[in-house]
Design an enzyme around this catalytic site. Structure first.
Site, PDB file in Angstrom:
ATOM      1  N   PRO A  81     -37.732 -14.252  37.456  1.00 59.78           N
ATOM      2  CA  PRO A  81     -39.187 -14.423  37.613  1.00 59.78           C
ATOM      3  C   PRO A  81     -39.687 -13.792  38.910  1.00 59.78           C
ATOM      4  CG  PRO A  81     -38.096 -16.521  37.143  1.00 59.78           C
ATOM      5  CD  PRO A  81     -37.022 -15.512  37.381  1.00 59.78           C
ATOM      6  N   GLU A  82     -40.768 -13.034  38.787  1.00 57.34           N
ATOM      7  CA  GLU A  82     -41.390 -12.413  39.953  1.00 57.34           C
ATOM      8  C   GLU A  82     -42.756 -13.069  40.161  1.00 57.34           C
ATOM      9  OE1 GLU A  82     -41.326  -8.111  39.728  1.00 57.34           O
ATOM     10  OE2 GLU A  82     -39.540  -8.139  38.482  1.00 57.34           O
TER      11      GLU A  82
END
Ligand code: ZN
Length: 298
Positions: free
Chosen positions: A2-3
């Site tokens: 996840p960014e």
């Protein structure tokens, strides 16, 4: 992993779902991703979740003072990094626990906040006061908050490749492999270009494109490429808008040249060899490196 957009999506969901809820207790499973498990068990019960924020790729659950207020503890927060496969979700107690549930926090509304993570590349930590502020100071600017001048200064001050700079969390916080490649393709910049060599219009374009895709990805609740789910258990949709990431061998959507994948700063990078011009000296450097590798094998 996840960014920024995925973590922002989870943070917004949790902000909606669990703010104002008091944590009643903490039950831990495997704890190798937790800085100090005893602190979680000892400090979280009795505290209320007052706000959920995203900080780079971290979730920050801001907490109220404990029942026995300590006068000098300062700001208190539970920091969570979802690693590759982490999920932080509120669930009804009646919902059976998923496999790989490692943290369970019953809340005062009858639900439980659960952390599920099959691979445990994430991180969780209870942090207070000085320790918390020192931890947060390690990170660079938020790309959605930084102005153009700050962005330009940060990526031009160091002699490193632009892809490495975008991924370096002490330069900018929150950008990872997907959004780095996507913004570089949109700005027509080769991932191996040196940040310091970028011309002013290129920096400007990259700044604009990066903000554009991050904002659009937040609206679409992020990219679900492995098993990312938001706080409501829903996948994101931005992966349908990827232009270059994961498209090796497929035609560039601008010029039809097949997309290539190359390793820059140790990370695989997708780019169009025609739209994103190779920096001078890069081909030679790569040839030399692959000769060295071959030599090392023989
Ligand atoms: Zn192209």
């Amino acid at each position: 992993m996840p960014e920024l957009p995925e973590v922002e999506t989870v943070a917004r969901g949790l902000q909606r779902e669990v703010v104002g809820r008091r944590i009643l207790s903490v039950t831990l499973g495997k704890t190798d991703f937790i800085d100090n498990p005893e602190m979680l068990e000892g400090e979280l019960p009795g505290r209320t979740i007052v706000r959920v924020e995203r900080y780079g790729k971290f979730l920050l659950l801001r907490l109220s003072p404990g029942e026995e207020a300590k006068p000098d503890e300062g700001e208190v927060a539970l920091l969570a990094h979802l690693g590759m496969t982490g999920l932080l979700l509120p669930r009804e107690v009646s919902v059976p626990q998923a496999k790989h549930t490692h943290v369970v926090m019953p809340l005062d509304d009858g639900r439980e906040l659960r952390y599920v993570d099959p691979r445990r590349f994430g991180r969780m930590a209870y942090l207070a006061g000085e320790v918390l502020s020192r931890e947060l100071q390690r990170f660079g600017a938020d790309p959605l908050e930084a102005g153009l001048e700050e962005f330009a200064r940060r990526i031009q001050q160091r002699k490193a490749r632009i892809k490495a700079l975008l991924l370096d969390q002490s330069v900018l916080r929150g950008v990872g492999n997907i959004y780095a490649d996507e913004s570089l393709w949109r700005a027509k910049i080769h991932p191996a270009q040196l940040g310091a060599r970028l011309k002013r219009p290129q920096v400007q374009l990259l700044y604009r494109k990066l903000q554009e895709i991050l904002k659009k990805a937040i609206v679409l609740r992020g990219s679900s490429i492995s098993d990312f789910l938001d706080a409501d258990g829903m996948p994101g949709e931005y992966q349908q808008h990827h232009r270059v990431y994961g498209r090796e061998g497929q035609p560039c959507l601008r010029c039809k040249t097949p997309i290539r994948r190359v390793s820059v700063a140790g990370r695989s990078s997708y780019y169009c060899p025609d739209c994103q011009k190779m920096p001078r000296g890069w081909k030679k450097l790569r040839k030399r490196k692959s000769r060295q590798k071959r030599g090392a094998r023989h």
